[in-house]
Design a protein around this motif. Structure first.
Motif, mmCIF file in Angstrom:
data_model
loop_
_atom_site.group_PDB
_atom_site.id
_atom_site.type_symbol
_atom_site.label_atom_id
_atom_site.label_comp_id
_atom_site.label_asym_id
_atom_site.label_seq_id
_atom_site.Cartn_x
_atom_site.Cartn_y
_atom_site.Cartn_z
ATOM 1 N N MET A 65 1.580 48.546 21.872
ATOM 2 C CA MET A 65 0.437 47.818 22.452
ATOM 3 C C MET A 65 -0.265 48.721 23.468
ATOM 4 O O MET A 65 0.389 49.494 24.164
ATOM 5 N N ALA B 14 -2.321 41.346 25.606
ATOM 6 C CA ALA B 14 -2.514 40.933 24.209
ATOM 7 C C ALA B 14 -1.176 40.490 23.608
ATOM 8 O O ALA B 14 -0.104 40.897 24.060
ATOM 9 N N THR C 122 1.748 40.383 20.758
ATOM 10 C CA THR C 122 2.307 41.315 19.769
ATOM 11 C C THR C 122 2.505 40.630 18.409
ATOM 12 O O THR C 122 2.841 41.288 17.438
ATOM 13 N N ARG D 111 -2.075 39.206 16.178
ATOM 14 C CA ARG D 111 -1.554 40.337 16.952
ATOM 15 C C ARG D 111 -2.724 41.154 17.506
ATOM 16 O O ARG D 111 -3.662 41.485 16.763
ATOM 17 N N GLY D 112 -2.680 41.458 18.796
ATOM 18 C CA GLY D 112 -3.742 42.237 19.420
ATOM 19 C C GLY D 112 -4.778 41.384 20.144
ATOM 20 O O GLY D 112 -5.550 41.908 20.940
#
Ligand SMILES: O=c1ccn([C@H]2C[C@H](O)[C@@H](COP(=O)(O)OP(=O)(O)OP(=O)(O)O)O2)c(=O)[nH]1
Ligand SMILES: [Mg+2]
Length: 139
Positions: A1, A17, A19, A94-95
């Motif tokens: 990340m 953010a 994962t 994710r993100g």
């Protein structure tokens, strides 16, 4: 990340953010990882706050808002999210930036048991004592 970063110069919060992907049904809560671990100096703490855009648009918030990251904590920073929308699920990938981390100086005090407390103007009045909590009454 990616390392947390401030979206704009002077921002208080650095975005965190998720994962993992997640779908939160209305009312559902879920703990998501951020992939971030930090080592704060003693005398500091970090606080995990909701992002207001996601709160207003989707109803996403944090159950234990703000989450407290102790200076000695070396584990992954996790976020306990909740979907406050009564109808719509919230889809996270994710993100996606799900929270923001605010680092602050904190004091540790020495707690001392006493018989009485020194006088103050407020005294013991609290929980709406100054009014304004009941619409149309004494606002
Ligand atoms: O939103 C949060 C809140 C806490 N933590 C981690 C860092 C913190 O230092 C630790 C303990 O948090 P807290 O003291 O709020 O939880 P607790 O239930 O009192 O756990 P403990 O008994 O470990 O103190 O958990 C997170 O990753 N995210
Ligand atoms: Mg604790």
């Amino acid at each position: 990340m990616p390392v947390p970063h401030y979206a704009q110069p002077g921002d208080a919060g650095a975005d965190l953010a998720t994962t993992s992907d997640a779908v939160l049904a209305p009312g559902q809560r879920e703990v998501l990882g951020t992939g971030i671990a930090i080592a704060l100096p003693v005398g500091y703490a970090a606080f995990v706050h909701p992002r207001s855009g996601l709160a207003a648009r989707a109803g996403l918030s944090i159950v234990n808002s703000p989450g407290t990251i102790d200076a000695g904590y070396r584990g992954e920073i996790k976020v306990c999210l909740i979907n406050h929308d009564p109808v719509e699920p919230i889809v996270l990938n994710r993100g996606d930036r799900i929270a923001q981390l605010i680092v602050q100086r904190v004091e540790q005090v020495r707690f001392v048991e006493v018989e009485t407390l020194e006088h103050s103007v407020r005294g013991t009045a609290g929980y709406g004592s100054t009014g304004g909590w009941q619409a149309g009454r004494d606002a």
